[in-house]
Design an enzyme around this catalytic site. Structure first.
Site, short mmCIF file in Angstrom:
data_model
loop_
_atom_site.label_atom_id
_atom_site.label_comp_id
_atom_site.label_asym_id
_atom_site.label_seq_id
_atom_site.Cartn_x
_atom_site.Cartn_y
_atom_site.Cartn_z
N GLY A 78 0.89 -1.28 -0.07
CA GLY A 78 0.20 -0.06 0.07
C GLY A 78 0.93 1.29 0.12
O GLY A 78 1.73 1.52 -0.78
N GLY B 271 2.64 2.69 2.34
CA GLY B 271 4.06 2.31 3.03
C GLY B 271 5.02 2.04 1.90
O GLY B 271 5.96 2.36 1.81
N TYR C 177 -12.29 4.51 15.89
CA TYR C 177 -11.28 4.76 14.88
C TYR C 177 -10.99 6.27 14.83
O TYR C 177 -9.67 6.66 14.83
CB TYR C 177 -11.88 4.38 13.33
CG TYR C 177 -10.88 4.64 12.46
CD1 TYR C 177 -9.47 4.07 12.21
CD2 TYR C 177 -11.19 5.55 11.43
CE1 TYR C 177 -8.80 4.11 11.26
CE2 TYR C 177 -10.22 5.74 10.29
CZ TYR C 177 -9.12 5.08 10.20
OH TYR C 177 -8.24 5.29 9.18
N LYS D 242 -6.95 7.82 15.06
CA LYS D 242 -6.30 8.73 14.22
C LYS D 242 -6.05 10.29 14.64
O LYS D 242 -5.08 10.84 14.34
CB LYS D 242 -7.19 8.62 12.76
CG LYS D 242 -7.43 7.46 12.13
CD LYS D 242 -6.08 6.55 12.02
CE LYS D 242 -5.27 7.11 10.67
NZ LYS D 242 -4.13 6.56 10.45
#
Length: 285
Positions: free
Chosen positions: A25, A27, A172, A176
């Site tokens: 992905g 990264g 979530y 984040k």
């Protein structure tokens, strides 16, 4: 100027970039982008064995990094484990003579409400997302203090506390936004040391496994951009003057426009849909 060459090309030659979750992905895309400069890439991820549904391991990305012109150090790392992270950073510094940048890319996602989120999933998101930002920075700090132009870059969104983002999936969102709050705090904490700390988030959905399996399925790829859009933006941040760019909540498209990119069609998963892309989570437009 296109998605593989920007004005700062060559800025990361010989620099060591420690990237979590770099086996696939975004990264992986950041790893390959930096490798084109001749950077040393530490591929710190859990994926050492092939997955039947998710292509890419730390070793396959290491081969790609070397082929792209960089030097690779694949390390199996669980970012929740203090000793694994400590050992990986030590190995990186020993291998390449230091660490110049840390990219917090590893992530866990579950777009579920408080009622629908099991405790184990909640803990997983907090540990892999916000806690890992703290842990990697805490342990990497001695190495970054010795670097000439040190950066910490976390892939997290601008703070947006509108109910429409918090109500559906607060666990979530907390994980984040926690990454971003930590980053903003560290930017001030490390400012005198000359260590830049920023966050980066995509303007549009990016075609990754998280989108396919955790968000809306592969059909959303038609409204997505490809991972290189984030990689190119990350490159611009990591190659910038650490004392000039810090404490910012950055968006990939804005970063690239600032760098002179004017045509974004090549980033679209389907160029025919380049004008019909879906805006990413936590962004209002």
């Amino acid at each position: 100027m296109n998605d593989t060459q920007t004005a700062n090309s060559g800025a990361l030659e010989g620099k060591t970039v420690f990237i979590t979750g770099a086996s696939r992905g975004i990264g992986r895309a950041i790893a390959l982008k930096c490798a084109h400069d001749g950077a040393n890439i530490v591929i710190a991820a859990k994926s050492a064995e092939p997955h039947p549904k998710l292509p890419g391991t730390i070793f396959s990305v290491a081969e790609e990094v070397e082929a792209a012109g960089g030097k690779a150090l694949p390390l199996q790392v669980d970012v929740r484990d203090e000793e694994q992270v400590r050992a990986a950073l030590e190995k990186a510094a020993q291998t390449f003579g230091g660490i110049d940048a840390v990219v917090n890319n590893a992530g866990a996602i579950s777009l579920t409400s408080v009622e629908a989120t099991p405790p184990k999933r909640y803990d997983l998101m907090q540990d892999i997302n916000s806690r890992a930002v703290y842990l990697t920075a805490h342990l990497a700090l001695p190495y970054l203090r010795e670097a000439a132009n040190p950066h910490i870059l976390s892939l997290s969104p601008p703070i947006n506390l509108q109910p429409k983002w918090l109500g559906p999936f607060a666990p979530y969102a907390l994980s984040k936004f926690g990454m971003t709050i930590l980053s903003m705090g560290m930017a001030e904490e490390f400012r005198e040391a000359g260590i830049a700390v920023n966050t980066l988030w995509p303007q549009t959905i990016v075609a990754t496994a998280a989108i396919e399996f955790a968000v809306g399925g592969r059909e959303l790829f038609e409204q997505s951009r490809k991972p290189p859009v984030m990689a190119d933006a990350a490159y611009e941040v990591l190659s910038s003057d650490a004392r000039a760019l810090t404490g910012q909540q950055l968006i990939d498209e804005a970063v690239l426009k600032q760098a002179g990119v004017t045509d974004f069609r090549g980033y679209a998963h389907n160029p025919d849909n380049a004008d019909k892309l879906a805006i990413d989570l936590f962004l209002d437009e």
